[in-house]
Design a protein around this motif. Structure first.
Motif, PDB file in Angstrom:
ATOM      1  N   GLN A 137       0.188  19.583 -15.960  1.00  0.00           N
ATOM      2  CA  GLN A 137      -0.364  20.493 -14.967  1.00  0.00           C
ATOM      3  C   GLN A 137       0.633  20.669 -13.833  1.00  0.00           C
ATOM      4  O   GLN A 137       1.382  19.759 -13.498  1.00  0.00           O
ATOM      5  N   SER A 138       0.631  21.863 -13.239  1.00  0.00           N
ATOM      6  CA  SER A 138       1.615  22.164 -12.207  1.00  0.00           C
ATOM      7  C   SER A 138       1.303  21.461 -10.888  1.00  0.00           C
ATOM      8  O   SER A 138       2.207  21.158 -10.116  1.00  0.00           O
ATOM      9  N   VAL A 139       0.013  21.199 -10.601  1.00  0.00           N
ATOM     10  CA  VAL A 139      -0.367  20.536  -9.357  1.00  0.00           C
ATOM     11  C   VAL A 139      -0.581  19.050  -9.662  1.00  0.00           C
ATOM     12  O   VAL A 139      -1.465  18.698 -10.438  1.00  0.00           O
ATOM     13  N   PRO A 140       0.229  18.187  -9.055  1.00  0.00           N
ATOM     14  CA  PRO A 140       0.086  16.762  -9.348  1.00  0.00           C
ATOM     15  C   PRO A 140      -1.121  16.135  -8.651  1.00  0.00           C
ATOM     16  O   PRO A 140      -1.569  16.612  -7.614  1.00  0.00           O
ATOM     17  N   ASP A 141      -1.643  15.068  -9.248  1.00  0.00           N
ATOM     18  CA  ASP A 141      -2.687  14.264  -8.616  1.00  0.00           C
ATOM     19  C   ASP A 141      -2.052  13.418  -7.514  1.00  0.00           C
ATOM     20  O   ASP A 141      -0.920  12.958  -7.657  1.00  0.00           O
ATOM     21  N   GLN A 142      -2.790  13.201  -6.449  1.00  0.00           N
ATOM     22  CA  GLN A 142      -2.367  12.275  -5.400  1.00  0.00           C
ATOM     23  C   GLN A 142      -3.081  10.949  -5.670  1.00  0.00           C
ATOM     24  O   GLN A 142      -4.305  10.927  -5.805  1.00  0.00           O
ATOM     25  N   VAL A 143      -2.318   9.870  -5.797  1.00  0.00           N
ATOM     26  CA  VAL A 143      -2.873   8.577  -6.179  1.00  0.00           C
ATOM     27  C   VAL A 143      -2.464   7.520  -5.155  1.00  0.00           C
ATOM     28  O   VAL A 143      -1.269   7.299  -4.934  1.00  0.00           O
ATOM     29  N   HIS A 164       0.882  -1.167   0.000  1.00  0.00           N
ATOM     30  CA  HIS A 164       0.000   0.000   0.000  1.00  0.00           C
ATOM     31  C   HIS A 164       0.919   1.216   0.000  1.00  0.00           C
ATOM     32  O   HIS A 164       1.826   1.314   0.832  1.00  0.00           O
ATOM     33  N   GLY A 165       0.694   2.118  -0.949  1.00  0.00           N
ATOM     34  CA  GLY A 165       1.521   3.306  -1.036  1.00  0.00           C
ATOM     35  C   GLY A 165       0.777   4.440  -1.719  1.00  0.00           C
ATOM     36  O   GLY A 165      -0.427   4.359  -1.960  1.00  0.00           O
ATOM     37  N   ALA A 166       1.524   5.491  -2.030  1.00  0.00           N
ATOM     38  CA  ALA A 166       0.946   6.648  -2.704  1.00  0.00           C
ATOM     39  C   ALA A 166       1.995   7.280  -3.596  1.00  0.00           C
ATOM     40  O   ALA A 166       3.203   7.172  -3.332  1.00  0.00           O
ATOM     41  N   GLN A 167       1.508   7.918  -4.651  1.00  0.00           N
ATOM     42  CA  GLN A 167       2.379   8.632  -5.572  1.00  0.00           C
ATOM     43  C   GLN A 167       1.756   9.986  -5.898  1.00  0.00           C
ATOM     44  O   GLN A 167       0.536  10.114  -5.960  1.00  0.00           O
ATOM     45  N   SER A 168       2.605  10.953  -6.092  1.00  0.00           N
ATOM     46  CA  SER A 168       2.198  12.286  -6.523  1.00  0.00           C
ATOM     47  C   SER A 168       2.507  12.356  -8.018  1.00  0.00           C
ATOM     48  O   SER A 168       3.676  12.390  -8.410  1.00  0.00           O
ATOM     49  N   VAL A 169       1.450  12.330  -8.851  1.00  0.00           N
ATOM     50  CA  VAL A 169       1.613  12.125 -10.297  1.00  0.00           C
ATOM     51  C   VAL A 169       1.093  13.322 -11.092  1.00  0.00           C
ATOM     52  O   VAL A 169      -0.107  13.615 -11.046  1.00  0.00           O
ATOM     53  N   PRO A 170       1.975  14.003 -11.837  1.00  0.00           N
ATOM     54  CA  PRO A 170       1.500  15.098 -12.683  1.00  0.00           C
ATOM     55  C   PRO A 170       0.792  14.546 -13.923  1.00  0.00           C
ATOM     56  O   PRO A 170       1.207  13.545 -14.493  1.00  0.00           O
ATOM     57  N   LYS A 171      -0.324  15.185 -14.298  1.00  0.00           N
ATOM     58  CA  LYS A 171      -1.059  14.775 -15.490  1.00  0.00           C
ATOM     59  C   LYS A 171      -1.201  15.958 -16.433  1.00  0.00           C
ATOM     60  O   LYS A 171      -1.434  17.074 -16.000  1.00  0.00           O
TER      61      LYS A 171
END
Length: 179
Positions: A113-119, A103-110
């Motif tokens: 965009q300057s603000v990444p999605d938190q996934v 179980h983890g998380a990644q901060s992914v830019p889409k």
């Protein structure tokens, strides 16, 4: 919550129980032969089942970290966090390997965009002995999204419950898939 539905993967070589409303991405776009991809119809949650070459490490915690880091690289993640790693033993008496879970998380830019999605990432590794294969199941669950595809707390809870059902029910029926 709807009752899980039996589903065949890779032409029936693998069976799982999934949420009944999942959309098979191969009905919408090209999916590689080494992958099965599903999407939730009402959110940006995606599920990828992938047949990968076994990574070098014989330590399964290290191996799943490698797959998680590889996904982060492919996603151009700006940051990653591993929350926990544990094993779900296969106690059914069949030959399907036990699952190593991350179980983890990644901060992914889409889309630049300057603000990444938190996934949130829920990942399972099934090491198929004697075939040099790592079968990897990944649930990608956006919890904050610039384009509005984020999942609320109830959606995260559903995805985690669906992941647990998916992984605990996964059964390799035909090991010839990995020939």
């Amino acid at each position: 919550m709807a009752m899980p539905t039996p589903r065949d993967l890779f032409g029936g070589a693998i069976t799982v129980r999934t949420a009944p409303d999942l959309v098979d991405a191969s009905d919408l776009r090209q999916v590689p032969d080494t992958q099965e991809v599903f999407m939730y119809p009402d959110s940006s949650v995606s599920i990828i089942v992938e047949i990968l070459q076994q990574v070098e490490s014989s330590n399964l915690d290290d191996a799943i970290r490698f797959h998680f880091d590889s996904l982060a690289h492919d996603n151009s993640a700006r940051s990653i966090r591993v929350e926990r790693i544990f094993t779900i033993p296969n106690d059914r008496g069949d030959n399907t390997p036990s699952a190593t879970i991350l179980h983890g998380a990644q901060s992914v830019p889409k889309f630049n965009q300057s603000v990444p999605d938190q996934v949130n990432i829920y990942m399972a590794l099934f090491r198929v002995q004697g075939k040099s294969v790592d079968l990897v199941v990944t649930f990608n669950v956006p919890t904050s999204s610039v384009d509005g595809g984020a999942v609320n707390n109830a959606g995260v809870e559903r995805a985690e419950a669906d992941f647990n059902q998916f992984v605990r029910s996964l059964r390799i029926v035909d090991f010839g898939l990995f020939a």
